[in-house]
Design a protein around this motif. Sequence first.
Motif: not given
Length: 394
Positions: A282-287
């Motif tokens: 759920p929290k995977v992102s470029n940041s």
Amino acid sequence: MTDVSTPITQDLVTIPRKLPEGPLNLVGLTREALREALVAAGTPEKQAKMRTGQLWQWIYQKGVRIFDEMTNLSKEYRVLLAENFVVAIPEVVSKQVSVDGTRKYLVRIAGGHEVETVYIPETDRGTLCISSQVGCTLTCSFCHTGTQKLVRNLTAGEIIGQVMLARDDLGEWPEPGRNPVNTARLLSNIVLMGMGEPLYNFENVRDAMKIAMDPEGIQLSRRRITLSTSGVVPEIARTATEIGCLLAVSFHGTTDEVRDKLVPINKRWNLEALLDALRDYPKVSNSERITFEYVMLKGVNDTDEDAHRLVELIKGIPAKVNLIPFNPWPGAPYERSSNNRINAFAEIVYQAGYASPVRKPRGEDIFAACGQLKSATERSRKSRKEIAAEAGIG
């Protein structure tokens, strides 16, 4: 692969916070559990929330463990607290300091068992590597901890207690009247990369990390906490929703055949299942990228073909790849890849668009480096031949 409906919680004994004949240790209790304990000891319901907040700040923001020193509480209330509770953390049996400044603590917990905790100072941060279990059940063949039998889970108090004892040693608790938010942090980051698999002790890890992140306590940002798992697939999403920290994965192999030997949990949740869970994190992102940890083992997983396979496997996942030169230990059945091989591997990953830093080994002279942790009292007598046979490479 085992069906995901199979229970994954390990059947381990966790030492209770309260011994039948003794006082209750407040360290590790959630706010709600602390409030309930205070009420049960005689705190009026109307005061319980306020008293919980006061104790929370004394214990986790100021590092005070003696009730008589909690000066905004009445003398009568301090007596009540002392009769029913203690504020206790694990005992530091020994401390070793590496030539590079790394500190390794041998920590004794309830039952006389011991775990290891490591503090790694860097120019821009100070990272504490904490343990979540006594020993480990995963038997990763390149990891020294994996040669130690699993004894039990750590309680939430024993997990957050490692943070507290390191702050003791670093002299980091604020002086009276000083705002802790405005002071430099010697212990600025936590990594759950010590002894044990954190996701096999999820609830205690979660409760401890919520204490670490609490704005009225130790006050670490969730983005300064990284949980490392070997791939307990059903619990990965819970890490995001119930803890919210960053995620790292002990990857180490680009085929199921190799990873089955290096990280045996792969036999239960293979690469496909693991990568599917990571893509859905759920929290995977470029940041907030997922960190793929990859130990470099000579002739085992370090070829150009491995590097290209790794890039293909993680395609579409915001990620970085930490390359870890193998840290040898007595009886280890592997050798460290050469610097040239590691650099060539890193370049392939980098050219594919992923950060690929090579981790500098820290604390090798005191066996505090990645994969070297193992308490002296639980030390295995396995020979190199026995370890290699279990790894399937003999």
